[in-house]
Design an enzyme around this catalytic site. Sequence first.
Site: not given
Ligand code: BGC
Length: 830
Positions: A226
Amino acid sequence: MTVNEILKSLTLKEKIRLLNGVGGWYTFDAAGKLPKIMMTDGPHGLRKQGAGQVDINDSIPSTCFPTASCVANSWDLDLIKEMAGEIADQALQEEVGIVLGCGMNIKRSPMCGRNFEYFSEDPLLAGSLATAYVDAMQKKNVGTSIKHFACNNQETRRQSSDSIVDERALREIYLRPFEIAVRNAQPSTIMASYNKINGKYTCQNKKIIKDILRDEWGFKGALISDWGAAVDFPTCIKAGLNLAMPDSGGYQPGQLEKAFKRGEITEEEINRACEKVIEVVLRFANNQKIKADYNKAHLTAKKIAENSAVLLKNDGALPLKPQKIIILGQMAEDMRIQGGGSSHINATPGPNVIECLKHKGFEIEYEPAYPADDKVESTSDQERKALAEKAVALAKKAAEENTPVLLFCGLTNRTEGEGFDRHDMALPAEQLKVINKIFTVKAKVIAVTFGGSPFALPFYDDLNAILHMALAGEACGEACAALLTGEVNPSGKLSESFPFSEKDLPSRATWGKEESAIEYRESIFTGYRYYDTFKVPVRFDFGFGLSYTSFEYSKLKVSASDFDAADANEALGNVGGKSGYGDTANATNKLTVTFTLKNTGKLAGSEVVQLYVKNPQCDYLRANKELRAFTKVFLQAGEEKEVTLELDAKAFILFDVESGKYIAPSGTYEIQIAASLSDVKLSEKITVKGMDYKANDKERLPSYFEAVDGEMFNHKDFASLYKEPLPDDSAPVPGTFTIYNSLAEGAAISKVCKKQLDKIVNGIIEDNKKMGRNENDPAVKIAVCGMTENPIESIILLTACKFKPKFARALVHLVNRRFLAACRELIFGR
Ligand code: BGC
């Protein structure tokens, strides 16, 4: 070129660089030695940020579909496939290789701010829907990234909390949906969650990301972090991570180079990580650009919204014929169609419900009743009073004239969203105040509700009907009007229980706490598994939903009264298909369950049929019953169909911690065909021959069977269930503070750190003020939570080193009261 050829052509430095993204969304192309691909959020539409678009709400326009929490209420695998197919088309048009979705974490508490991005509290339902999403998207050769793997069940301290989960709950509840999706659809990538699981960050957790995910389940794709989750990057790569996102401005490649020079990581380990990245890039880089059909996608979004709305109450007030009606509630005008955060779609919403109903011949008087969500703070008391008075006056007139009132209410973007949790289940105070006044005039009131999660409905008895739209996407207005008028017959059923209040939640003792270690004390008793087993009443059951027609269930036939479940562990691989988990393609021993379903009403309609297996009485931890198959059946008025569901040994399993395998305990089970968890229509007993399973949990864990000193699932019993020593949860003190602690933890023990944190937070607030947002705006909340709660190293990663590594290290020294080291770092550090 093959993966091997590309790997051979790269220098060590290039290989290391390949393991970290470029910018927010791209992979590294080593100056053209390999192609690059773009990934963007999802999951319920495409959130592609074009050049110069950096604000979280800024992205190219695309179709906004109902959120996962909403579409799950359709229980319809075909519909979710259609949705994923449309999103894939838009990804192909926009040259996006991977859509970062779907979200599929289990809902441990309805108050998790991000639940709208997740499907269910039940692993079978969540896993089956995710399988359908991944399958359909990958059929069009667009990659997926199921997330957030795993145990990311609260937003509070989401980047630093430690989910302490016993092995059975881990396997049967939290990992199971991912296992279903991996075994059945092979997602091209998986996104590793921010949090720790049982003491180790997921990105570094070898047991979870290698032993279980790859070796046991056979995951073949790439594991992506993530955004900002891969702290201590070399350890992550060694544990099995493939790609850290986003671009860390050279920080992570630098860490890996140093680790390599120190002999802490080998070139083979780096190659292994690279291979998966190259495989994924090669698979999605050469897709043909197509032209997506946005009109068709809008119609699909409408169809899904229509099939996902849940009719929660109806005394005959619905459907409505074109007539005079009163509409109250600002959410009728600004319908809430999606949630906030990284899944926010730049949507072009269709007409709202007021316009749609007018178009259908309704005569409408409307009052907003309460301020719009983004005007809550700027609305004066006087203005609020005026809004309420006008609404009550109109409701009074409605009561006198016997005109129905449609009351629009629900959770708002300020109450739930990515990056923060709710603290109770109440609707926003500004809505509740006026709603209670409206009921004093005794009009006929039909509520239309919104939200990504369940909420308390203390005024349930005052309502004549409730239509729950959830977060229904850009065609919400059109779908809502079609449902209210009976043009479409509601057929959604709740994919999660609707408890009365936060006081009833099984996870209430530990969920959402501002502590690092979060004990999942309720173990396997998540959602309905708790309410049903311990007879805790809920407002609406799991699987509940009404229709404008009625259904009759009859003639249950179970193919055998004895069942050999010896192949429980072998049957695991085969799920998916029309009836989800009940589809048993390769299992050796199957059970066929058939019954007749008849539409006995005057309207065509669909019924979500659920098959629960009631477990035998036992002295080990086990839910009273569990969802084991489901399907959705459409019937014309008066029509009947024979419905068939198949089961195999998986319908009777639990995870045996001793052997590390799923087993089916022998005993007498009951197959139940139900319209919702507690509305069982047909049932038959069956004798299962499996394992003679004894655990004697009743003596060992008394509070898992009944309250001990007023408490269920107490800490002492949890510690004994968990077996291993519980990870250390002590807050850092000067001397033990590290770059993996947060600024908030630093601020608690150091004035300098507190000052720094305040400065950063104020900076965010001031910058946002310039854009017209105050500190309650969800986008601001996410940013502030991130800076406050993330490990300090993660701030370096997310800012691509704008938050300077040497500054971070100096700060850590200062908190540890090593002033000289801090000065040295500031002067000589890099
Ligand atoms: C989120 C993800 C997301 C990523 C990119 C993160 O903060 O938890 O679900 O895909 O950001 O935006």
